[in-house]
Design an enzyme around this catalytic site. Structure first.
Site, short mmCIF file in Angstrom:
data_model
loop_
_atom_site.label_atom_id
_atom_site.label_comp_id
_atom_site.label_asym_id
_atom_site.label_seq_id
_atom_site.Cartn_x
_atom_site.Cartn_y
_atom_site.Cartn_z
N THR A 77 0.83 -1.20 0.00
CA THR A 77 0.00 0.00 0.00
C THR A 77 0.87 1.25 0.00
O THR A 77 2.05 1.19 0.33
CB THR A 77 -0.94 0.01 1.23
OG1 THR A 77 -1.77 1.16 1.17
CG2 THR A 77 -0.15 0.04 2.53
N HIS A 78 0.27 2.35 -0.37
CA HIS A 78 0.92 3.66 -0.27
C HIS A 78 0.24 4.51 0.79
O HIS A 78 0.42 5.72 0.84
CB HIS A 78 0.87 4.38 -1.62
CG HIS A 78 1.74 3.75 -2.65
ND1 HIS A 78 1.27 2.84 -3.57
CD2 HIS A 78 3.06 3.87 -2.89
CE1 HIS A 78 2.25 2.45 -4.34
NE2 HIS A 78 3.36 3.06 -3.95
N ARG A 98 12.99 4.96 0.82
CA ARG A 98 14.03 5.12 -0.21
C ARG A 98 14.49 6.57 -0.23
O ARG A 98 13.73 7.48 0.07
CB ARG A 98 13.43 4.73 -1.56
CG ARG A 98 14.41 4.60 -2.67
CD ARG A 98 13.72 4.06 -3.91
NE ARG A 98 14.69 3.81 -4.96
CZ ARG A 98 14.36 3.42 -6.16
NH1 ARG A 98 13.10 3.21 -6.49
NH2 ARG A 98 15.29 3.22 -7.06
N SER A 116 12.26 7.76 -9.92
CA SER A 116 11.42 6.60 -10.21
C SER A 116 9.97 6.99 -10.46
O SER A 116 9.34 6.50 -11.41
CB SER A 116 11.50 5.63 -9.02
OG SER A 116 10.66 4.52 -9.23
N TYR A 175 15.64 0.94 1.26
CA TYR A 175 15.83 0.35 -0.06
C TYR A 175 17.32 0.17 -0.34
O TYR A 175 17.74 -0.85 -0.88
CB TYR A 175 15.17 1.24 -1.11
CG TYR A 175 15.33 0.74 -2.52
CD1 TYR A 175 14.47 -0.22 -3.03
CD2 TYR A 175 16.33 1.25 -3.35
CE1 TYR A 175 14.62 -0.68 -4.34
CE2 TYR A 175 16.48 0.79 -4.64
CZ TYR A 175 15.62 -0.16 -5.13
OH TYR A 175 15.76 -0.62 -6.41
#
Length: 110
Positions: free
Chosen positions: A5-6, A25, A33, A91
């Site tokens: 999920t975000h 990240r 990205s 990340y």
């Protein structure tokens, strides 16, 4: 069960025994990205971005793209830092030593 999920931390459903893994990240990589992600979608249908990176960056920083401001999202999850049910993984650490990160995630979910 697992799901991606975000959602910000405040909007996450909280269940007894649930475990959460927050992957964070470097913001520079996030911007690059997300720019590529949105420019590969059709801007005319409302899901993409049709400008150059500079225009994207200004719009992204202002929080005028889907999901709002990245810094607000990170700040939201930082509110959960130290909670035993939440594991933070970078990340960049996954890129450096994936096996160690996978082991941390396995131990966290056990």
């Amino acid at each position: 069960r697992m799901f991606n999920t975000h959602l910000p931390w405040e909007m996450m459903p909280k269940y007894m025994g649930a475990r959460y893994i927050y992957l964070v990240r470097d913001g520079r990589d996030v911007a690059t990205s997300f720019f590529h992600h949105l420019t590969n979608q059709d801007a005319q249908t409302g899901g993409g971005f049709g400008g150059d990176f500079n225009a994207f960056f200004e719009t992204w920083i202002a929080g005028e793209l889907p999901y709002g401001r990245w810094v607000d999202h990170v700040r939201s999850w930082n509110g959960a830092y130290g909670e035993p049910q939440v594991l933070f993984i970078r990340y960049e650490d996954m890129k450096r030593d994936l096996m160690a990160c996978v082991k941390k995630m396995m131990w966290h979910c056990d």
